[in-house]
Design an enzyme around this catalytic site. Sequence first.
Site, PDB file in Angstrom:
ATOM      1  CB  CYS A 182      -0.891  -0.018   1.241  1.00 41.07           C
ATOM      2  SG  CYS A 182      -2.321   1.077   1.113  1.00 41.07           S
ATOM      3  CE  LYS A 185      -7.982  -1.558   4.495  1.00 43.93           C
ATOM      4  NZ  LYS A 185      -6.566  -1.316   4.216  1.00 43.93           N
ATOM      5  CE  LYS A 187      -7.565  -3.973   7.596  1.00 42.81           C
ATOM      6  NZ  LYS A 187      -6.648  -3.163   6.878  1.00 42.81           N
TER       7      LYS A 187
HETATM    8  C1  PBG Z   1      -3.394  -0.096   4.746  1.00 45.61           C
HETATM    9  C2  PBG Z   1      -3.787  -0.960   5.877  1.00 45.61           C
HETATM   10  C3  PBG Z   1      -4.501  -0.586   7.017  1.00 45.61           C
HETATM   11  C4  PBG Z   1      -4.581  -1.712   7.822  1.00 45.61           C
HETATM   12  C5  PBG Z   1      -3.923  -2.749   7.168  1.00 45.61           C
HETATM   13  N1  PBG Z   1      -3.444  -2.259   5.968  1.00 45.61           N
HETATM   14  C6  PBG Z   1      -5.038   0.743   7.428  1.00 45.61           C
HETATM   15  C7  PBG Z   1      -6.082   1.405   6.654  1.00 45.61           C
HETATM   16  O1  PBG Z   1      -6.636   0.893   5.685  1.00 45.61           O
HETATM   17  O2  PBG Z   1      -6.355   2.546   7.011  1.00 45.61           O
HETATM   18  C8  PBG Z   1      -5.258  -1.757   9.159  1.00 45.61           C
HETATM   19  C9  PBG Z   1      -4.860  -2.879  10.056  1.00 45.61           C
HETATM   20  C10 PBG Z   1      -5.249  -2.723  11.469  1.00 45.61           C
HETATM   21  O3  PBG Z   1      -6.019  -1.826  11.888  1.00 45.61           O
HETATM   22  O4  PBG Z   1      -4.779  -3.548  12.257  1.00 45.61           O
HETATM   23  N2  PBG Z   1      -2.013  -0.146   4.502  1.00 45.61           N
END
Ligand code: PBG
Length: 325
Positions: free
Chosen positions: A121, A197, A251
Site C-alpha cells: 500500500c 475491506k 477486514k
Molecule cells: C493499509 C492498511 C490498514 C490496515 C492494514 N493495511 C489501514 C487502513 O486501511 O487505514 C489496518 C490494520 C489494522 O487496523 O490492524 N495499509
Amino acid sequence: MAYPVTRMRRLRSNAHIRSLVRETNLDHADLVLPIFIREGIDQPYPISGMPNVMVQSLASLEEEVKSCLDSGLHAVMLFGIPVQKDALGSSAYSEDNITVASIMALKDKFQEDIVVMADLCLDEYSDHGHCGIVGADGKVQNDETLVLYSKIALLYAKAGVDFVAPSGMMDGQVGAIRSSLDSAGYHNTAILAYSAKYASALYGPFREAVDVSIANGGDRKTYQQDIGNASESLREIALDIEEGADMVMVKPAITNLDIIAKAKEKFNFPLAAYQVSGEYSMVLATAAKGMFDARATAYEMLLSIKRAGADAIITYFAKEIVSYL
Ligand code: PBG
C-alpha cells in the site's frame, strides 16, 4: 417431572467429550502475526494504543520472528514504516525500501520456515496518508496508483516474499499486480487480496503504529467499503478471484462475521480474516479494567472468526494465543 437430558447437553458433560464433537478448532497453523518494522531506529519501541505490540527495528525483526517460530507460529505480515514520506510515496518503490530489506532478511535467515506476507500500500509511505496518489483535484488516482503497486509487487517478489497483500482497495489492483508478476517470471509469488475491506473506525490504533494520519481530516470512504453493505463484499471478492487472487480477505473480522460466512459459502475459496488493531486494543483495554479475561475473550473471538468460515486469521494476538492453545 424433570426435563429429560437432551442429546446436546449430554455431549457437554466433560472437556474430553466436548472436544470429541467440537466442529471448529483454532490451530497455530491458522494464524498470521502482523509485524511493524521502522526504518532508521536502533531499538524496538512500544505503541501506546496497542499493548504488548512493539515497532521493530530491522535488527530486532529477526529475533521477533525467531520467537514466533519457537512458539509454533510460521506466518507473518510485514508493515514497513519509512523515514521519508512524500506525496508520491516514493520510498515504497525504492530499492532500499524497509519492507524489502525485511523480506530479504527473513528469507535469508529462515527460508521456508517462515511464510512472509507483505502489506502492499502507499499510506505508510505518503505524507497525505492516502492509499494511493492524490491528483490535483484532491482525489485518489486509481490507475496511476496501480502502476506504483505493480512496481512495489516486483520489489517484494524479487526479495522473496511468499504473498504480496495489496490493501489499498484500488480497482483492478489484483489483476495489475498478477500480470506484472507473471511477466517478470514471478509465477510463484502469491497474492492475498484485501478484497472486502471496510472503511472502519477500528483501524485507529494501527494508524498510530505506522505513523499515518490522513491529510485535512480526510477518510478512505471513496475507496474502502461502506459499512452498511454486504452484497458489495461478494462482488469485490468475485472480482479479485477473477483477477487472480490466491486468497481473499475480509477486514475487520468480528464486525463482519456475516460477510465471512457468506464468502465462504458462496466461493469456497481460500479465505483470510483480519482481526484489526481496534479489535485487539478493545479487548486489552477492557481486560485492563478487570472486566473480563483477555486471553479467554481473544480466543473466543478467534474461534468464532474461524467458525464463521475463515481459513487463516491475521491477528496481533497470534503469539499470545499460540501459547494458550
Ligand atoms: C493499509 C492498511 C490498514 C490496515 C492494514 N493495511 C489501514 C487502513 O486501511 O487505514 C489496518 C490494520 C489494522 O487496523 O490492524 N495499509
